[in-house]
Design a protein around this motif. Structure first.
Motif, mmCIF file in Angstrom:
data_model
loop_
_atom_site.group_PDB
_atom_site.id
_atom_site.type_symbol
_atom_site.label_atom_id
_atom_site.label_comp_id
_atom_site.label_asym_id
_atom_site.label_seq_id
_atom_site.Cartn_x
_atom_site.Cartn_y
_atom_site.Cartn_z
ATOM 1 N N CYS A 210 8.719 19.864 -10.813
ATOM 2 C CA CYS A 210 9.594 18.956 -10.062
ATOM 3 C C CYS A 210 9.984 17.763 -10.944
ATOM 4 O O CYS A 210 9.179 17.254 -11.723
ATOM 5 C CB CYS A 210 8.876 18.473 -8.811
ATOM 6 S SG CYS A 210 9.812 17.263 -7.874
ATOM 7 N N LEU A 211 11.245 17.340 -10.830
ATOM 8 C CA LEU A 211 11.738 16.241 -11.668
ATOM 9 C C LEU A 211 11.237 14.894 -11.168
ATOM 10 O O LEU A 211 11.067 13.964 -11.945
ATOM 11 C CB LEU A 211 13.273 16.263 -11.696
ATOM 12 C CG LEU A 211 13.867 17.520 -12.344
ATOM 13 C CD1 LEU A 211 15.386 17.521 -12.230
ATOM 14 C CD2 LEU A 211 13.439 17.634 -13.813
ATOM 15 N N CYS B 128 9.269 17.235 -4.610
ATOM 16 C CA CYS B 128 10.188 16.429 -3.798
ATOM 17 C C CYS B 128 11.032 17.300 -2.884
ATOM 18 O O CYS B 128 11.435 16.880 -1.810
ATOM 19 C CB CYS B 128 11.081 15.577 -4.694
ATOM 20 S SG CYS B 128 12.343 16.551 -5.556
ATOM 21 N N GLY B 129 11.307 18.535 -3.325
ATOM 22 C CA GLY B 129 12.058 19.454 -2.469
ATOM 23 C C GLY B 129 13.558 19.274 -2.549
ATOM 24 O O GLY B 129 14.308 20.068 -1.987
ATOM 25 N N VAL B 130 14.040 18.230 -3.254
ATOM 26 C CA VAL B 130 15.490 17.998 -3.287
ATOM 27 C C VAL B 130 16.072 17.985 -4.703
ATOM 28 O O VAL B 130 17.286 18.080 -4.877
ATOM 29 C CB VAL B 130 15.878 16.679 -2.565
ATOM 30 C CG1 VAL B 130 15.696 16.830 -1.068
ATOM 31 C CG2 VAL B 130 15.066 15.508 -3.087
ATOM 32 N N CYS B 131 15.199 17.893 -5.730
ATOM 33 C CA CYS B 131 15.741 17.859 -7.092
ATOM 34 C C CYS B 131 16.247 19.254 -7.490
ATOM 35 O O CYS B 131 15.974 20.237 -6.814
ATOM 36 C CB CYS B 131 14.681 17.365 -8.080
ATOM 37 S SG CYS B 131 13.388 18.576 -8.391
ATOM 38 N N CYS C 248 13.474 21.940 -7.855
ATOM 39 C CA CYS C 248 12.907 22.366 -6.569
ATOM 40 C C CYS C 248 13.878 23.312 -5.863
ATOM 41 O O CYS C 248 13.477 24.357 -5.349
ATOM 42 C CB CYS C 248 12.620 21.160 -5.677
ATOM 43 S SG CYS C 248 11.121 20.277 -6.141
HETATM 44 ZN ZN LIG Z 1 11.621 18.198 -7.004
#
Ligand SMILES: [Zn+2]
Length: 544
Positions: free
Chosen positions: A64-65, A73-76, A79
């Motif tokens: 994850c970034l 984070c689930g949004v980068c 992910c």
């Molecule tokens: Zn992420």
């Protein structure tokens, strides 16, 4: 939106949502935060405990970034790519399937290439113990000199099948079975999430049946919701094919009383309800285990079995009906049934056969049965000694009446002489205390009858005719058949006669039976008696 299975929908997306593995999640989260990633992880544990879900979260988190407190984070971009399976940075291999073999063969070549987008290339190998020897060797070569950008996450239900060379190179995490509380908690969230009504009892049953696996629990709930949006215990039981606890208590009481007739009848009822003999045998094993725990550690029973204090009391009470060795013997017999049923053409006969063996305690001559009988005798002697010492029982030597010796006494007289508790004579049948006292006495004399009777209540005892009804309509016919059996009826009537000092009748009747209907002749007569007293009313002929 397309239908998605509950266990997929509720698959955890970060460490904090993995149920029941708190310590492991904290450790992994800290490793991500401090960037102390190991080269190889081994996740062990039974099915549905969160191994694969955790592997996926870890794979995502380390690439994850901008991880949030160690969670992905689930949004980068990274992910999102992992979620859409658009990256070669996370490679999942199922060692149990055929393509697993091919992928493992390529392993030594592919590990050389650096990751596509993230900082690590993660190999998740599920059911790793299923790898072939050559595949293990390929894996071992890579584990011996792992390139810096490679992370292996191995998952297995059977770590003991892994070679020591692999085990020693992995950071091992053992995923425990998830507690009933944790499972019911998540199930409740899931049920609320799709605005379904699921009773607490139903959640408990599902959680117990899942045996510590979250995925099984969610799949079961899914199955129930397929039938109805309102899920109660009966629905769960019918889907699982399991028996309710009161039935199991009664069945074990019948075994304790060696009442083979009752046992046959109860098995017959099971078959008529379409239950699976193998499932029932498993239910019985679980139930006997409960009785054994009740005997050995009654104080911890509620916690061990995840039941209420009330239910625990019931277990403890029923566990008194059998000795420890006898319970163990019965458990052994039913456990052997599991194997036997796989080979027999008639599981029902196998079940009946074992059940009858469990009943035949006193006629068997093997060592175990004999030792049972000795233990039982010892217990009785100990109890008698105790009672004699504290004075709750006294020994009376009856002076023989002139011209009449002991053998001439009627059986009733003998029974009365032997009985240590003298019932209060001439109590009115209508007095509620009579039934209460009767239940105590019948429990000593006929445990099976007591067990059935306690599943219902007395509805009338007018003129010495005791009428009893089951509490539930379900299985009622069986109750009635057992209790109205002439031999059993005689035992019941004799007991009642002993207490009231008058002839008594007993009938087990159907729920909503016309006998109790206010329009019946009986009720009419009752009003007449009430108005005029019994004297002037003379019933000449009663038209049936
Ligand atoms: Zn992420």
């Amino acid at each position: 939106m397309a239908y998605q299975a509950l266990y997929r929908e509720w698959r955890p997306k970060d460490f904090s949502h993995v149920v029941g593995q708190k310590a492991i999640m904290e450790t992994l989260r800290n490793q991500v935060i401090n960037r102390r990633i190991a080269h190889a992880y081994l996740f062990c544990g039974s099915r549905g405990t969160g191994k694969t879900s955790t592997a996926k979260i870890l794979a995502k988190a380390i690439n994850c970034l901008s991880p949030v407190n160690g969670d992905p984070c689930g949004v980068c971009e990274n992910c999102m790519r992992t979620d859409r399976e658009e990256t070669l940075d996370v490679i999942e291999i199922d060692a149990a399937s055929n393509n697993g073999v091919d992928e493992m063969r390529d392993l030594r070549d592919t590990v050389k290439y650096p990751p596509q987008y993230g900082s690590y290339k993660v190999y998740i190998i599920d059911e790793v113990h299923m790898l072939s020897t050559s595949a293990f060797n390929a894996l071992l070569k890579t584990l011996e000199e792992p390139p810096a950008h490679i992370v292996f996450i191995l998952a297995t239900t059977e770590p003991q099948k892994l070679p020591e060379t692999i085990l020693s190179r992995c950071q091992r995490f053992d995923f425990g079975r998830i507690s009933i509380q944790d499972i019911t908690g998540r199930l409740k969230e899931a049920a609320d999430g799709c605005s379904a009504e699921v009773s607490d009892g139903a959640l408990m049953l599902i959680a117990r049946a899942a045996e510590g696996g979250m995925r099984d629990a969610l799949s079961l709930l899914d199955m129930c919701l397929g039938y109805s949006n309102k899920v109660d215990e009966n629905l769960v039981r019918s889907i699982l094919g399991t028996s309710d606890t009161s039935f199991l208590f009664r069945f074990c009481d019948a075994l304790a009383m060696q009442d083979a007739g009752c046992v046959f009848m109860m098995i017959d009822q099971l078959m008529k309800e379409g239950k699976d003999p193998a499932v029932f045998a498993k239910d019985i094993c679980g139930h006997i285990r409960g009785l054994l725990i009740a005997k050995t550690s009654p104080d911890d029973l509620a916690a061990i079995l995840n039941i209420t204090e009330e239910e625990a009391k019931e277990y403890i009470q029923h566990s008194e009906n059998m000795t420890f060795t006898r319970l163990i013997r019965i458990l052994d017999l039913y456990m052997s049934l599991g194997t036997e049923m796989r080979y027999t053409s008639s599981p029902r006969m196998a079940l009946e056969n074992i059940s009858i063996k469990c009943c035949l305690k006193t006629t068997e001559t093997d060592e175990q049965a004999l030792s049972d009988r000795i233990t039982e005798l010892e217990n009785r002697i100990a109890e008698l000694t105790r009672k004699l010492e504290n004075g709750s029982v006294s020994v009376r030597v009856a002076a023989a009446e002139p011209g009449r010796n002991e053998t001439e006494k009627t059986p009733t007289e003998k029974k009365q002489a032997a009985s240590s508790v003298k019932p209060t004579k001439n109590a009115q049948p209508e007095d509620p205390a009579v039934w209460k006292q009767f239940m105590t006495v019948i429990r000593q004399k006929d445990m099976a009858a007591w067990s059935f009777l306690s599943q219902g209540s007395l509805v009338s005892s007018r003129d010495g005719h005791f009428r009893w009804q089951a509490n539930r309509k379900e299985g009622e016919q069986q109750f009635i058949a057992v209790l109205n059996n002439p031999d059993r009826k005689k035992v019941i009537c004799d007991c009642l006669a002993d207490i009231t000092g008058q002839q008594c009748m007993f009938s087990a009747i159907e729920k909503d039976s016309a006998v109790l209907n206010d329009n019946s002749d009986d009720a009419y007569l009752e009003t007449l008696y009430d108005t005029f007293g019994k004297g002037p009313v003379n019933v000449v002929d009663q038209i049936k």
